[in-house]
Write a protein that holds these residues in place. Sequence first.
Motif, short mmCIF file in Angstrom:
data_model
loop_
_atom_site.label_atom_id
_atom_site.label_comp_id
_atom_site.label_asym_id
_atom_site.label_seq_id
_atom_site.Cartn_x
_atom_site.Cartn_y
_atom_site.Cartn_z
N TRP A 92 0.83 -1.21 0.00
CA TRP A 92 0.00 0.00 0.00
C TRP A 92 0.86 1.26 0.00
O TRP A 92 0.58 2.22 -0.73
CB TRP A 92 -0.91 -0.01 1.22
N ALA A 93 1.92 1.26 0.81
CA ALA A 93 2.79 2.44 0.88
C ALA A 93 3.52 2.66 -0.44
O ALA A 93 3.76 3.81 -0.84
CB ALA A 93 3.79 2.27 2.02
N ARG A 94 3.86 1.58 -1.11
CA ARG A 94 4.56 1.69 -2.38
C ARG A 94 3.66 2.22 -3.48
O ARG A 94 4.09 3.02 -4.34
CB ARG A 94 5.11 0.31 -2.78
N ARG A 130 0.88 3.99 -3.02
CA ARG A 130 0.22 5.25 -2.68
C ARG A 130 0.92 6.41 -3.37
O ARG A 130 2.14 6.55 -3.29
CB ARG A 130 0.24 5.46 -1.17
N PRO A 131 0.19 7.29 -4.06
CA PRO A 131 0.83 8.43 -4.73
C PRO A 131 1.42 9.41 -3.73
O PRO A 131 0.83 9.67 -2.68
CB PRO A 131 -0.32 9.07 -5.53
N ARG A 132 2.59 9.93 -4.06
CA ARG A 132 3.28 10.87 -3.17
C ARG A 132 3.06 12.30 -3.65
O ARG A 132 3.02 12.57 -4.83
CB ARG A 132 4.78 10.58 -3.16
N SER A 162 5.74 13.51 3.47
CA SER A 162 4.48 12.89 3.08
C SER A 162 4.59 11.38 3.01
O SER A 162 3.74 10.72 2.43
CB SER A 162 4.04 13.44 1.72
N SER A 193 4.52 7.42 3.69
CA SER A 193 3.51 6.55 4.30
C SER A 193 4.08 5.68 5.40
O SER A 193 3.32 4.98 6.07
CB SER A 193 2.89 5.65 3.22
N TRP A 233 2.55 5.73 8.94
CA TRP A 233 1.28 5.02 9.04
C TRP A 233 1.47 3.51 8.98
O TRP A 233 0.70 2.76 9.60
CB TRP A 233 0.34 5.47 7.92
#
Length: 399
Positions: free
Chosen positions: A89-91, A93-95, A102, A104, A107
Amino acid sequence: MISASSLDRVVEAMAPLYAAMTLGYGAVRWWHALTPDQCTGINRFVSVFAIPLLTFHLLSSNDPYAMNPRFLAADSCQKLLLLTILFIWARLRPRSATGASSSSLPWVITIFSLATLPNTVVMGIPLLRGMYGPQTDALMVQIVVLQAAVWYNLVIFLYEYMAARCAATEGCQPDGSVPTLRPMSEKEAAVAAFNGHLVEEGEGEAIKLPPSPPSMWVILTVAGRKLCRIPNTHASFFGLIWSFIAFGFGIKMPKIIDDSVTIISGTAIGLSMFNIGTFMAKQTRLISCGYSVAAFAMVIKFFVGPSIMIVTSLAFGLQDLLLRVAIIQAALPLAVLSFVYAKEYNVHPEIMSTGLELETLCFMLHCYHSQIFPISNYFLNAGLFLGYFHLFLSQSSIT
């Protein structure tokens, strides 16, 4: 069903902790007996001395030759599976354009701690002992040992990795200080420009050149070195070594050393709860993280963690007592030590403190409600949290 005697034992175990938390809250909010620096010092003592010695005590007193491999494998796979999902998910997820701030990763650490690091020592042991007898004590101790030896060190490594990446990408030291400027030669200025450092031009002001992204190996090396200097890492290593020697050759720890470790390690849980009280007293509202985030933390704790535990437990063939213990311990409230590290590294401490407070309160109210209204309680909670699936399992007798 949770019996009245087991409920009494859980209340007896939890009441002193809430007394410590209330005392910490009053010391800051009502009596003004502690300054912010003194509160920080208490948290520092817990993370540097009390928790490492508690880790050493737990690991050194556990028999590594009598552990249940399937039970521990199911617990480990639950954590690894969730961690894999969170990293994916962290990979994906758009930054945003703000960079490292910012990320992830904070989290990822917070959700992982909420879902997979339960309060097995304080709540798990008395609750499960009252439900299924003293034979569950050994299983809970094994979970605690694995948490102390592996998973808390992994969480610390992720914290250190996050701090190292922040320092490398934002041009600050891990402690937040800014590098000191000095005159440079033309060759040094060129090298510094290539590496994205600060450069002085003659007598003018210093300019900040765009930083080049550091390599993953450099960040991992910095985080690994810091992890090796953390007391909890040393405590885990020496505790495991001593346990293999002591139980392998029948050697007992000298009484002077054992008593010294026990005295200091015994302060870890109480001071951690006291520290939570001081933190809550400095917040402007009781639910410091907000109602929506608090509800999200509750869902993570009581739905996500137990759901994954059910899948991994069934995959490893856990049945009867082992299956029930695995699910119940996954639904226990958040561990106190998770807040200590969250505050030490300043990563969502408000979520950890609120989660610990509300999860414990809801769990205790649930235990009380299930003891008074066992039938209606099934229908009330079945649609809310899958984590309370253990109440159905605890009704059938162990075959």
